[in-house]
Design a protein around this motif. Structure first.
Motif, short mmCIF file in Angstrom:
data_model
loop_
_atom_site.label_atom_id
_atom_site.label_comp_id
_atom_site.label_asym_id
_atom_site.label_seq_id
_atom_site.Cartn_x
_atom_site.Cartn_y
_atom_site.Cartn_z
N GLU A 132 0.83 -1.21 0.00
CA GLU A 132 0.00 0.00 0.00
C GLU A 132 0.86 1.26 0.00
N ILE A 133 1.93 1.24 0.76
CA ILE A 133 2.82 2.40 0.83
C ILE A 133 3.50 2.64 -0.51
N LEU A 134 3.97 1.58 -1.15
CA LEU A 134 4.65 1.71 -2.43
C LEU A 134 3.69 2.09 -3.55
N ALA A 135 2.43 1.73 -3.39
CA ALA A 135 1.46 1.99 -4.46
C ALA A 135 1.19 3.47 -4.67
N ASN A 136 1.49 4.32 -3.67
CA ASN A 136 1.20 5.74 -3.85
C ASN A 136 2.28 6.46 -4.66
N ASP A 137 3.41 5.75 -4.95
CA ASP A 137 4.46 6.27 -5.84
C ASP A 137 5.00 7.63 -5.40
N SER A 138 4.95 7.94 -4.12
CA SER A 138 5.44 9.24 -3.66
C SER A 138 6.88 9.18 -3.17
N GLY A 139 7.35 7.96 -2.88
CA GLY A 139 8.69 7.83 -2.33
C GLY A 139 8.80 8.35 -0.91
N SER A 140 7.68 8.37 -0.20
CA SER A 140 7.69 8.86 1.18
C SER A 140 6.48 8.32 1.93
N CYS A 141 6.54 8.42 3.24
CA CYS A 141 5.39 8.05 4.08
C CYS A 141 5.63 8.58 5.48
N ASP A 142 4.58 8.63 6.27
CA ASP A 142 4.73 8.81 7.71
C ASP A 142 4.75 7.40 8.28
N PHE A 143 5.92 6.92 8.63
CA PHE A 143 6.08 5.53 9.03
C PHE A 143 5.17 5.17 10.20
N MET A 144 5.00 6.06 11.16
CA MET A 144 4.16 5.75 12.31
C MET A 144 2.72 5.56 11.88
N LEU A 145 2.20 6.48 11.09
CA LEU A 145 0.80 6.43 10.68
C LEU A 145 0.52 5.33 9.66
N ASP A 146 1.42 5.19 8.69
CA ASP A 146 1.16 4.30 7.55
C ASP A 146 1.56 2.85 7.79
N LEU A 167 -10.25 -0.92 12.85
CA LEU A 167 -8.91 -0.51 13.24
C LEU A 167 -8.84 0.95 13.67
N ASP A 168 -9.39 1.85 12.88
CA ASP A 168 -9.27 3.28 13.17
C ASP A 168 -9.92 3.65 14.50
N SER A 253 4.19 -1.03 18.05
CA SER A 253 4.16 0.17 17.20
C SER A 253 5.24 1.16 17.61
N VAL A 254 5.30 1.44 18.90
CA VAL A 254 6.25 2.43 19.39
C VAL A 254 7.68 1.96 19.22
N THR A 255 7.94 0.69 19.49
CA THR A 255 9.29 0.16 19.33
C THR A 255 9.71 0.16 17.86
N GLY A 393 4.53 9.59 28.82
CA GLY A 393 4.08 8.49 29.66
C GLY A 393 4.42 7.12 29.11
N GLN A 394 4.25 6.92 27.83
CA GLN A 394 4.74 5.72 27.12
C GLN A 394 5.57 6.30 25.98
N MET A 395 6.87 6.15 26.05
CA MET A 395 7.78 6.96 25.25
C MET A 395 7.81 6.52 23.79
N GLY A 396 7.15 7.30 22.92
CA GLY A 396 7.11 6.96 21.51
C GLY A 396 6.99 8.18 20.64
N LEU A 397 7.29 8.01 19.35
CA LEU A 397 7.23 9.10 18.39
C LEU A 397 5.79 9.30 17.91
N THR A 398 5.40 10.55 17.78
CA THR A 398 4.05 10.84 17.27
C THR A 398 4.01 10.71 15.75
N SER A 399 5.13 10.93 15.07
CA SER A 399 5.21 10.75 13.63
C SER A 399 6.66 10.47 13.25
N LEU A 400 6.86 9.90 12.08
CA LEU A 400 8.21 9.61 11.58
C LEU A 400 8.20 9.71 10.05
N PRO A 401 8.40 10.91 9.50
CA PRO A 401 8.40 11.07 8.04
C PRO A 401 9.67 10.50 7.42
#
Length: 407
Positions: A132-146, A167-168, A253-255, A393-401
């Motif tokens: 799904e990530i590769l199908a958008n052909d953008s060469g980028s993603c938000d790793f946390m969200l996607d 899921l959502d 997810s966070v790890t 509180g639970q140490m994780g990234l909110t996003s990772l572009p």
């Protein structure tokens, strides 16, 4: 008439350092790891006056002692900010024999052999998300969200017998419970409680359905559990489902976020993973150690002295696991991430009777994610100029572009 515990006002003057800060706040990436590293250099533990006030232990020796003395440090709490929770996560918030009985019945469901059977499904889920990530052909993603938030969450939903289409909604509840941050502690706790009640409401309908028509899922199997020779009540089943929800939706997810953040910012380690995929399991153990994410809490049940500090019955204690796994007294050059580190006897999954039940599943999910991603998207990097934020509180990234060059 029940006797209420006296309010704690902190340690006697001069006993140990005193601080006052909200450890659940969102901060720029790396802030919280650096904070606990610096605190450990000053003292093995301190009193935090924030909220109701609580101890925080910040070295390996002290944290291990707290984790292993389950008769003194009760697991009946989840956060130091809530000394008397209105909820119960089973079996995490149980102590003694009741906790042991639950663990004995849950153990086979999360054994290495049981997790091995999931290999194909887990690998397929990782591959589908990468497609799904590769199908958008953008060469980028938000790793946390996607990827990171969707991958283990969908596996958990399948294990529990819930439709992936929800899921959502489950991710929204999870974020409220684990990642809310506010100086208004009463309002924040009410928001969290409301989300927990919503989760249990959803599982109540699942339990009712499984009583009529059992399936090959964890909810159906839990209906056969017995404690002290009696069937588990619906209330306790709901509390168990709540814990499974919390554990299954966030920790991996966070790890994953920290693992890919490190690789995206350390090209030499990324190149090593690509050239030697067989080294991935060793690298995962180092990511777990260096970026340990969980900050468990305990409640003191009887007076005790830890590393020179007297703690009283009723006191709350925070034990950020990264403060133990990054302690130079336990690990050589502990603040350096060495993906070839061996041996690596970290306690990122905890220690003592409450050590993480899902560690075998977590390791498998992490390994497969790294294997599948690097087959398909090997040369990625952090998007330049990204301002990354981590939760407290639970140490994780909110996003990772992340970005990579299209073929």
């Amino acid at each position: 008439m029940t006797q209420t515990e006296p309010a704690r006002t902190g340690p006697a003057p001069g006993v140990c350092p005193v601080h006052n800060f909200n450890y659940t706040e969102n901060k720029p990436v790396g802030t919280w790891l650096d904070t606990y590293d610096k605190l450990r250099e000053d003292s093995p533990l301190y009193w935090n006056e924030f909220g109701p006030g609580f101890w925080t232990v910040v070295n390996y020796e002290g944290i291990l002692e707290v984790l292993q003395k389950a008769d003194v440090f009760s697991n009946s709490v989840v956060t130091a900010l809530d000394p008397d929770p209105q909820y119960k996560w089973i079996p995490e918030m149980l102590d003694g024999n009741e906790h042991l009985q639950w663990r004995q019945q849950l153990g086979p469901l999360f054994s290495p052999k049981a997790m091995e059977k999931l290999e194909g499904k887990v690998r397929q889920r990782a591959s589908d998300l990468i497609d799904e990530i590769l199908a958008n052909d953008s060469g980028s993603c938000d790793f946390m969200l996607d990827f990171a938030q969707r991958y283990p969450t969908s596996i958990f939903l399948e294990l529990m017998g819930l439709p992936v289409e929800e899921l959502d909604q489950f991710m929204e509840w999870e974020h409220t419970i684990l990642h809310s941050s506010s100086d208004d502690q009463a309002a924040m706790q009410q928001e969290k409680l409301g989300a927990m009640q919503a989760v249990m409401g959803r599982f109540a309908s699942v339990i009712a359905e499984r009583r009529i028509e059992p399936r090959d899922d964890i909810v159906s199997k839990s209906l056969e559990f017995q404690i002290d020779g009696k069937p588990v009540t619906d209330a306790d089943l709901l509390s168990f489902c709540l814990l499974m929800f919390m554990a299954g939706l966030d920790t991996v997810s966070v790890t994953l976020g920290w693992s890919f953040y490190h690789l995206a910012t350390h090209p030499e380690d990324l190149a090593s993973i690509i050239e030697q995929p067989e080294a991935i399991p060793t690298a995962i153990e180092e990511f777990l150690r260096a970026y340990a994410i969980v900050i468990p809490a305990r409640k003191v049940m009887k007076d005790i002295e830890i590393q020179g500090c007297p703690m009283k019955a009723g006191d709350m204690v925070n034990i950020p696991l990264n403060a133990a796994t990054r302690d130079e007294a336990a690990f050589e050059d502990a603040k350096t991430v060495d993906i070839e580190r061996s041996p690596n006897n970290h306690i990122a999954f905890g220690a003592g009777p409450h050590r993480c039940l899902g560690s075998h599943l977590a390791r498998r999910e992490l390994r497969i994610a790294l294997e599948e991603w690097h087959k398909r998207i090997p040369n990625y990097r952090l998007v330049p100029g990204s301002e990354l934020i981590e939760t407290g509180g639970q140490m994780g990234l909110t996003s990772l572009p992340l970005e990579w060059d299209l073929a």
